[in-house]
Design a protein around this motif. Structure first.
Motif, PDB file in Angstrom:
ATOM      1  N   ALA A 109       1.914   5.564 -10.103  1.00 26.61           N
ATOM      2  CA  ALA A 109       1.981   5.382  -8.657  1.00 26.61           C
ATOM      3  C   ALA A 109       3.341   4.834  -8.238  1.00 26.61           C
ATOM      4  O   ALA A 109       3.916   5.264  -7.223  1.00 26.61           O
ATOM      5  N   ALA A 110       3.865   3.888  -9.018  1.00 26.11           N
ATOM      6  CA  ALA A 110       5.178   3.329  -8.699  1.00 26.11           C
ATOM      7  C   ALA A 110       6.267   4.380  -8.853  1.00 26.11           C
ATOM      8  O   ALA A 110       7.196   4.456  -8.035  1.00 26.11           O
ATOM      9  N   MET A 111       6.162   5.201  -9.885  1.00 24.64           N
ATOM     10  CA  MET A 111       7.162   6.238 -10.120  1.00 24.64           C
ATOM     11  C   MET A 111       7.156   7.253  -8.982  1.00 24.64           C
ATOM     12  O   MET A 111       8.211   7.679  -8.501  1.00 24.64           O
ATOM     13  N   GLN A 112       5.961   7.631  -8.523  1.00 25.60           N
ATOM     14  CA  GLN A 112       5.867   8.586  -7.418  1.00 25.60           C
ATOM     15  C   GLN A 112       6.388   7.981  -6.117  1.00 25.60           C
ATOM     16  O   GLN A 112       7.034   8.658  -5.312  1.00 25.60           O
ATOM     17  N   ALA A 113       6.117   6.694  -5.907  1.00 29.58           N
ATOM     18  CA  ALA A 113       6.560   6.046  -4.671  1.00 29.58           C
ATOM     19  C   ALA A 113       8.077   5.986  -4.577  1.00 29.58           C
ATOM     20  O   ALA A 113       8.639   6.013  -3.478  1.00 29.58           O
ATOM     21  N   ASN A 114       8.747   5.916  -5.730  1.00 31.87           N
ATOM     22  CA  ASN A 114      10.202   5.805  -5.743  1.00 31.87           C
ATOM     23  C   ASN A 114      10.895   7.151  -5.874  1.00 31.87           C
ATOM     24  O   ASN A 114      12.128   7.203  -5.915  1.00 31.87           O
ATOM     25  N   ALA A 115      10.129   8.235  -5.933  1.00 25.85           N
ATOM     26  CA  ALA A 115      10.713   9.562  -6.134  1.00 25.85           C
ATOM     27  C   ALA A 115      11.026  10.214  -4.787  1.00 25.85           C
ATOM     28  O   ALA A 115      10.424   9.866  -3.762  1.00 25.85           O
ATOM     29  N   PRO A 116      11.948  11.177  -4.771  1.00 26.68           N
ATOM     30  CA  PRO A 116      12.184  11.953  -3.548  1.00 26.68           C
ATOM     31  C   PRO A 116      10.885  12.604  -3.084  1.00 26.68           C
ATOM     32  O   PRO A 116      10.070  13.053  -3.888  1.00 26.68           O
ATOM     33  N   SER A 117      10.685  12.699  -1.798  1.00 26.72           N
ATOM     34  CA  SER A 117       9.399  13.093  -1.220  1.00 26.72           C
ATOM     35  C   SER A 117       8.842  14.423  -1.693  1.00 26.72           C
ATOM     36  O   SER A 117       7.623  14.537  -1.838  1.00 26.72           O
ATOM     37  N   PRO A 118       9.634  15.487  -1.954  1.00 25.59           N
ATOM     38  CA  PRO A 118       9.005  16.758  -2.340  1.00 25.59           C
ATOM     39  C   PRO A 118       8.423  16.753  -3.749  1.00 25.59           C
ATOM     40  O   PRO A 118       7.674  17.646  -4.111  1.00 25.59           O
ATOM     41  N   ARG A 119       8.760  15.762  -4.570  1.00 26.83           N
ATOM     42  CA  ARG A 119       8.349  15.788  -5.970  1.00 26.83           C
ATOM     43  C   ARG A 119       7.052  15.022  -6.153  1.00 26.83           C
ATOM     44  O   ARG A 119       6.877  13.923  -5.650  1.00 26.83           O
ATOM     45  N   ARG A 120       6.146  15.611  -6.893  1.00 31.31           N
ATOM     46  CA  ARG A 120       4.834  15.019  -7.074  1.00 31.31           C
ATOM     47  C   ARG A 120       4.550  14.793  -8.546  1.00 31.31           C
ATOM     48  O   ARG A 120       4.955  15.582  -9.402  1.00 31.31           O
ATOM     49  N   GLY A 121       3.865  13.705  -8.828  1.00 28.53           N
ATOM     50  CA  GLY A 121       3.445  13.430 -10.180  1.00 28.53           C
ATOM     51  C   GLY A 121       1.991  13.820 -10.377  1.00 28.53           C
ATOM     52  O   GLY A 121       1.504  14.778  -9.782  1.00 28.53           O
TER      53      GLY A 121
ATOM     54  N   LYS B 187      10.552  12.430 -15.991  1.00 30.54           N
ATOM     55  CA  LYS B 187       9.112  12.616 -16.173  1.00 30.54           C
ATOM     56  C   LYS B 187       8.475  13.392 -15.030  1.00 30.54           C
ATOM     57  O   LYS B 187       7.518  14.144 -15.254  1.00 30.54           O
ATOM     58  N   LEU B 188       8.971  13.218 -13.815  1.00 32.18           N
ATOM     59  CA  LEU B 188       8.393  13.969 -12.705  1.00 32.18           C
ATOM     60  C   LEU B 188       8.749  15.449 -12.803  1.00 32.18           C
ATOM     61  O   LEU B 188       7.928  16.310 -12.482  1.00 32.18           O
ATOM     62  N   ALA B 189       9.957  15.768 -13.254  1.00 36.43           N
ATOM     63  CA  ALA B 189      10.334  17.164 -13.473  1.00 36.43           C
ATOM     64  C   ALA B 189       9.829  17.676 -14.814  1.00 36.43           C
ATOM     65  O   ALA B 189       9.827  18.879 -15.071  1.00 36.43           O
ATOM     66  N   ASP B 190       9.391  16.760 -15.688  1.00 38.84           N
ATOM     67  CA  ASP B 190       8.845  17.077 -17.006  1.00 38.84           C
ATOM     68  C   ASP B 190       9.854  17.829 -17.879  1.00 38.84           C
ATOM     69  O   ASP B 190       9.510  18.767 -18.584  1.00 38.84           O
TER      70      ASP B 190
END
Length: 276
Positions: free
Chosen positions: A222-234, A126-129
């Protein structure tokens, strides 16, 4: 009206997932009714993925082979959605509403699982869509129970006359002629019944209303972004609020219809706790 599932003891806080009693009763409901494909429906952020994971873990402890799949895993890839955005309507570039899933893929995966054959379970980032490449899909050799979750499972289409008036700012400003919502509604009527027919039994996690969904979905983001690698943004909160509007029409249709269509209904409060 469908039967209600009520806990006989206080529910655990949602941060800990659903209580063991609820999880056990959902698993027993699947097994007693011989459901090879057990569906869990619930609006965005309602806890359906959490419940599916808990039911799957309990089933595994009983020695069952379990496969878990979400309708989100069969979103069309970004390239296909951009083609729809160009050829049909710009809003179809955004994943989620009916018409943005590979229904044939979902049907094929469920058929293979039911037949006991080897299959790889698709996954969507979902973060990479975009959907992950098949080489990264989870291989499954056989499954005694398939848990299939999604936000609008078995939701029927609306009557054409119900589509005329816009529900929110996105529909008013970005779909003034109603062509996007008609496309989604037509897809819901035309494409998805084949998938619904493969679901043996349906549990609906019933929220107190649609108004709670934006907050639930933001917590999820917010939880998904917190657990994602730092350069990736939701998504930001304003982006999320707009995103949820794309789901509002079908979500409200689900709220109206699924309590009467589901085999079992689990009412939730605003903290996603089962109501006693």
């Amino acid at each position: 009206m469908s039967p209600r599932l009520h806990p006989s003891s206080p529910a655990a806080p949602h941060t800990a997932g659903f209580g063991d009693e609820i999880v056990r009763r959902v698993l027993d409901d699947a097994l007693v009714h011989g459901a090879r494909v057990y569906a869990i429906a619930g609006l965005q952020g309602s806890g359906k993925s959490t419940l599916a994971a808990q039911v799957g873990a309990m089933a595994a402890r009983r020695g069952l082979r379990v496969a878990t799949l979400s309708i989100d895993d069969v979103y069309l890839g970004r390239r296909e959605r951009l083609r729809l955005a160009r050829d049909v309507h710009p809003l179809l570039a955004t994943r989620g509403p009916p018409g943005t899933h590979d229904v044939a893929l979902a049907c094929d995966v469920l058929d293979r699982l039911r037949a006991g054959g080897h299959v790889r379970l698709p996954r969507f980032d979902k973060l990479a869509d975009t959907r992950l490449p098949p080489s990264r899909w989870k291989p499954v050799s056989a499954a005694d129970l398939v848990l299939f979750e999604g936000w609008f499972l078995k939701t029927p289409p609306q009557a054409p006359g119900e589509l005329r008036e816009s529900l929110n700012a996105v529909e008013r400003d970005e779909d003034p002629d109603g062509s996007w919502r008609r496309y989604c509604n037509d897809a819901l009527a035309r494409e998805y019944p084949a998938l619904w027919s493969r679901l043996d039994r349906l549990l609906f996690l019933q929220p107190p209303g649609f108004e709670i969904v934006p907050g639930w979905r933001w917590e999820q983001e917010a939880a998904m972004q917190a657990n994602a690698p730092s350069p990736r943004r939701g998504m930001s909160r304003p982006q999320m609020d707009r995103f949820v509007q794309l789901f509002e029409r079908v979500s409200r249709q689900a709220l109206r219809t699924l309590p009467g269509l589901a085999d079992l209904v689990l009412p939730l409060d605003a903290q996603r706790r089962p109501l006693a």
